[in-house]
Scaffold this motif. Structure first.
Motif, PDB file in Angstrom:
ATOM      1  N   GLY A   4      15.516  -6.601   6.492  1.00 14.22           N
ATOM      2  CA  GLY A   4      15.109  -7.873   7.091  1.00 14.22           C
ATOM      3  C   GLY A   4      14.825  -8.930   6.046  1.00 14.22           C
ATOM      4  N   ALA A   5      13.578  -9.357   5.970  1.00 20.78           N
ATOM      5  CA  ALA A   5      13.169 -10.346   4.974  1.00 20.78           C
ATOM      6  C   ALA A   5      12.704  -9.700   3.674  1.00 20.78           C
ATOM      7  N   GLY A   6      12.882  -8.364   3.564  1.00 18.18           N
ATOM      8  CA  GLY A   6      12.478  -7.667   2.347  1.00 18.18           C
ATOM      9  C   GLY A   6      11.233  -6.829   2.493  1.00 18.18           C
ATOM     10  N   LEU A   7      10.897  -6.494   3.730  1.00 14.78           N
ATOM     11  CA  LEU A   7       9.679  -5.740   4.016  1.00 14.78           C
ATOM     12  C   LEU A   7      10.029  -4.330   4.476  1.00 14.78           C
ATOM     13  N   PRO A   8       9.645  -3.293   3.754  1.00 11.90           N
ATOM     14  CA  PRO A   8       8.759  -3.318   2.574  1.00 11.90           C
ATOM     15  C   PRO A   8       9.478  -3.332   1.227  1.00 11.90           C
ATOM     16  N   GLY A   9      10.816  -3.246   1.202  1.00 15.01           N
ATOM     17  CA  GLY A   9      11.530  -2.992  -0.048  1.00 15.01           C
ATOM     18  C   GLY A   9      11.275  -3.986  -1.159  1.00 15.01           C
ATOM     19  N   LEU A  10      11.345  -5.273  -0.843  1.00 12.39           N
ATOM     20  CA  LEU A  10      11.142  -6.278  -1.880  1.00 12.39           C
ATOM     21  C   LEU A  10       9.690  -6.323  -2.333  1.00 12.39           C
ATOM     22  N   VAL A  11       8.770  -6.077  -1.411  1.00 12.23           N
ATOM     23  CA  VAL A  11       7.351  -5.999  -1.789  1.00 12.23           C
ATOM     24  C   VAL A  11       7.118  -4.856  -2.768  1.00 12.23           C
ATOM     25  N   LEU A  12       7.729  -3.711  -2.505  1.00  7.45           N
ATOM     26  CA  LEU A  12       7.570  -2.564  -3.407  1.00  7.45           C
ATOM     27  C   LEU A  12       8.162  -2.846  -4.774  1.00  7.45           C
ATOM     28  N   ALA A  13       9.283  -3.551  -4.819  1.00  8.70           N
ATOM     29  CA  ALA A  13       9.893  -3.907  -6.101  1.00  8.70           C
ATOM     30  C   ALA A  13       8.990  -4.840  -6.900  1.00  8.70           C
TER      31      ALA A  13
ATOM     32  N   ALA B  90       0.814  -1.216   0.000  1.00  7.22           N
ATOM     33  CA  ALA B  90       0.000   0.000   0.000  1.00  7.22           C
ATOM     34  C   ALA B  90       0.846   1.263   0.000  1.00  7.22           C
ATOM     35  N   VAL B  91       2.075   1.178   0.502  1.00 10.23           N
ATOM     36  CA  VAL B  91       2.964   2.344   0.577  1.00 10.23           C
ATOM     37  C   VAL B  91       3.352   2.844  -0.815  1.00 10.23           C
ATOM     38  N   ALA B  92       3.230   2.004  -1.814  1.00 10.68           N
ATOM     39  CA  ALA B  92       3.629   2.374  -3.176  1.00 10.68           C
ATOM     40  C   ALA B  92       2.912   3.628  -3.665  1.00 10.68           C
ATOM     41  N   GLU B  93       1.737   3.926  -3.132  1.00 12.96           N
ATOM     42  CA  GLU B  93       1.001   5.106  -3.597  1.00 12.96           C
ATOM     43  C   GLU B  93       1.704   6.412  -3.229  1.00 12.96           C
ATOM     44  N   ARG B  94       2.654   6.373  -2.293  1.00 13.34           N
ATOM     45  CA  ARG B  94       3.401   7.559  -1.900  1.00 13.34           C
ATOM     46  C   ARG B  94       4.737   7.688  -2.645  1.00 13.34           C
ATOM     47  N   ILE B  95       4.996   6.801  -3.590  1.00 15.85           N
ATOM     48  CA  ILE B  95       6.286   6.790  -4.281  1.00 15.85           C
ATOM     49  C   ILE B  95       6.103   7.218  -5.734  1.00 15.85           C
ATOM     50  N   PRO B  96       6.856   8.225  -6.185  1.00 20.65           N
ATOM     51  CA  PRO B  96       6.700   8.704  -7.566  1.00 20.65           C
ATOM     52  C   PRO B  96       7.115   7.654  -8.600  1.00 20.65           C
TER      53      PRO B  96
ATOM     54  N   CYS C  58      -2.277   4.872   3.934  1.00 25.99           N
ATOM     55  CA  CYS C  58      -2.158   4.305   2.586  1.00 25.99           C
ATOM     56  C   CYS C  58      -3.035   3.066   2.445  1.00 25.99           C
ATOM     57  N   GLY C  59      -3.640   2.940   1.282  1.00 25.98           N
ATOM     58  CA  GLY C  59      -4.505   1.795   1.036  1.00 25.98           C
ATOM     59  C   GLY C  59      -5.918   1.957   1.561  1.00 25.98           C
ATOM     60  N   VAL C  60      -6.353   3.187   1.758  1.00 27.34           N
ATOM     61  CA  VAL C  60      -7.723   3.439   2.220  1.00 27.34           C
ATOM     62  C   VAL C  60      -8.709   2.855   1.196  1.00 27.34           C
ATOM     63  N   ASP C  61      -9.714   2.184   1.684  1.00 25.59           N
ATOM     64  CA  ASP C  61     -10.728   1.517   0.857  1.00 25.59           C
ATOM     65  C   ASP C  61     -10.184   0.299   0.116  1.00 25.59           C
ATOM     66  N   VAL C  62      -8.935  -0.078   0.399  1.00 25.70           N
ATOM     67  CA  VAL C  62      -8.362  -1.292  -0.205  1.00 25.70           C
ATOM     68  C   VAL C  62      -8.032  -2.306   0.877  1.00 25.70           C
ATOM     69  N   ILE C  63      -7.346  -1.873   1.939  1.00 28.12           N
ATOM     70  CA  ILE C  63      -7.022  -2.756   3.053  1.00 28.12           C
ATOM     71  C   ILE C  63      -7.571  -2.161   4.351  1.00 28.12           C
ATOM     72  N   ASP C  64      -7.829  -3.030   5.316  1.00 29.09           N
ATOM     73  CA  ASP C  64      -8.363  -2.597   6.606  1.00 29.09           C
ATOM     74  C   ASP C  64      -7.587  -3.313   7.722  1.00 29.09           C
ATOM     75  N   PRO C  65      -6.856  -2.537   8.540  1.00 33.78           N
ATOM     76  CA  PRO C  65      -6.740  -1.076   8.515  1.00 33.78           C
ATOM     77  C   PRO C  65      -5.748  -0.610   7.458  1.00 33.78           C
ATOM     78  N   PRO C  66      -5.842   0.646   7.032  1.00 35.12           N
ATOM     79  CA  PRO C  66      -4.832   1.193   6.120  1.00 35.12           C
ATOM     80  C   PRO C  66      -3.458   1.219   6.788  1.00 35.12           C
ATOM     81  N   THR C  67      -2.421   1.347   5.978  1.00 30.76           N
ATOM     82  CA  THR C  67      -1.062   1.436   6.485  1.00 30.76           C
ATOM     83  C   THR C  67      -0.757   2.868   6.914  1.00 30.76           C
ATOM     84  N   THR C  68      -0.243   3.021   8.117  1.00 37.33           N
ATOM     85  CA  THR C  68       0.140   4.345   8.618  1.00 37.33           C
ATOM     86  C   THR C  68       1.580   4.629   8.230  1.00 37.33           C
ATOM     87  N   VAL C  69       1.792   5.738   7.536  1.00 37.34           N
ATOM     88  CA  VAL C  69       3.121   6.102   7.057  1.00 37.34           C
ATOM     89  C   VAL C  69       3.450   7.522   7.498  1.00 37.34           C
ATOM     90  N   VAL C  70       4.637   7.703   8.060  1.00 37.23           N
ATOM     91  CA  VAL C  70       5.153   9.030   8.357  1.00 37.23           C
ATOM     92  C   VAL C  70       6.105   9.428   7.234  1.00 37.23           C
TER      93      VAL C  70
END
Length: 235
Positions: A72-81, A55-61, A196-208
């Motif tokens: 760590g295990a690739g979270l969130p970097g590998l997921v975003l890739a 869900a964080v991908a929506e904040r990345i140009p 991030c991810g409002v109306d897609v995931i519950d709860p949305p992801t909180t990002v600073v």
């Protein structure tokens, strides 16, 4: 994948959902065996980890470069890739067993052209070690450290005008109130909170989100050691 999460997964991963599923399988098998994912997390790998991170991908140009600190295990970097093939991602992780897993995962998933793995700390990646410094449009971090330490480690990795995206929990407002002044001293703007991810995931992801507004001088070893509560190395 739980059937009730299928729509969200398709929304966030699109035609790369099969690749995300292959990564999920790696996490719940090899990742658990090697101690990167707790056994109790395996049943929640999609909602608590993959979808939460994607869900964080929506904040990345579009076309951005990304550095994932403490991957760590690739979270969130590998997921975003996986979710965003337009990105170029560097996974920064100091522990050998984790970087070994990341390298194997990147190769096994066919992501070697868009993802690289760096074994080391963020300070080394930003030029505080014996390697050429990295820099990126976006630096991500999940469950790594409080905002003052994240700013110290991650702002030097961003280009001017770039941003930190820190995945945080419910106490984020208190954390911002405590550390906003430190972030400002390190060259960061006022931390902003996004869901991030409002109306897609519950709860949305909180990002600073923290934008690097200016470049400040390097932090001395003595000051870094003081913030860690120890003595400077080499003395």
């Amino acid at each position: 994948m739980p059937p009730e999460l299928a729509d969200a997964a398709r929304t966030l991963f699109g035609d790369r959902l099969d690749l995300a599923a292959a990564y999920a399988e790696l996490l719940v098998t090899d990742g658990v065996v090697r101690g990167l994912i707790g056994p109790r997390e395996a049943p929640r790998i999609w909602d608590r980890h993959l979808l939460n991170c994607a869900a964080v991908a929506e904040r990345i140009p579009e076309g951005a470069t990304v550095i994932d600190v403490g991957s760590g295990a690739g979270l969130p970097g590998l997921v975003l890739a996986i979710a965003r093939p337009d990105l170029r991602v560097t996974l920064v992780e100091p522990l050998a067993r984790r970087t070994a897993f990341l390298i194997e995962a990147v190769e096994g998933l066919g992501l070697t052209r868009m993802v690289r793995v760096f074994r080391g700390r963020a300070e080394a990646a930003s030029g505080g070690g014996d390697v050429d410094p990295f820099s990126a449009d976006v630096v991500t971090a999940r469950a790594v450290a409080p905002l003052d330490r994240l700013a110290l480690w991650c702002l030097p990795l961003t280009v001017r005008g770039g941003r930190i995206l820190a995945l945080k929990g419910s106490s984020v407002a208190d954390e911002i109130a405590e550390h906003a002044a430190s972030v400002e001293r390190l060259g960061g703007g006022e931390p902003a909170v996004y869901r991030c991810g409002v109306d897609v995931i519950d709860p949305p992801t909180t990002v600073v989100e923290i934008v690097r507004e200016r470049v400040v001088g390097p932090v001395s070893k003595a000051r870094r050691a003081k913030r860690r509560g120890g003595r400077p190395r080499g003395r």
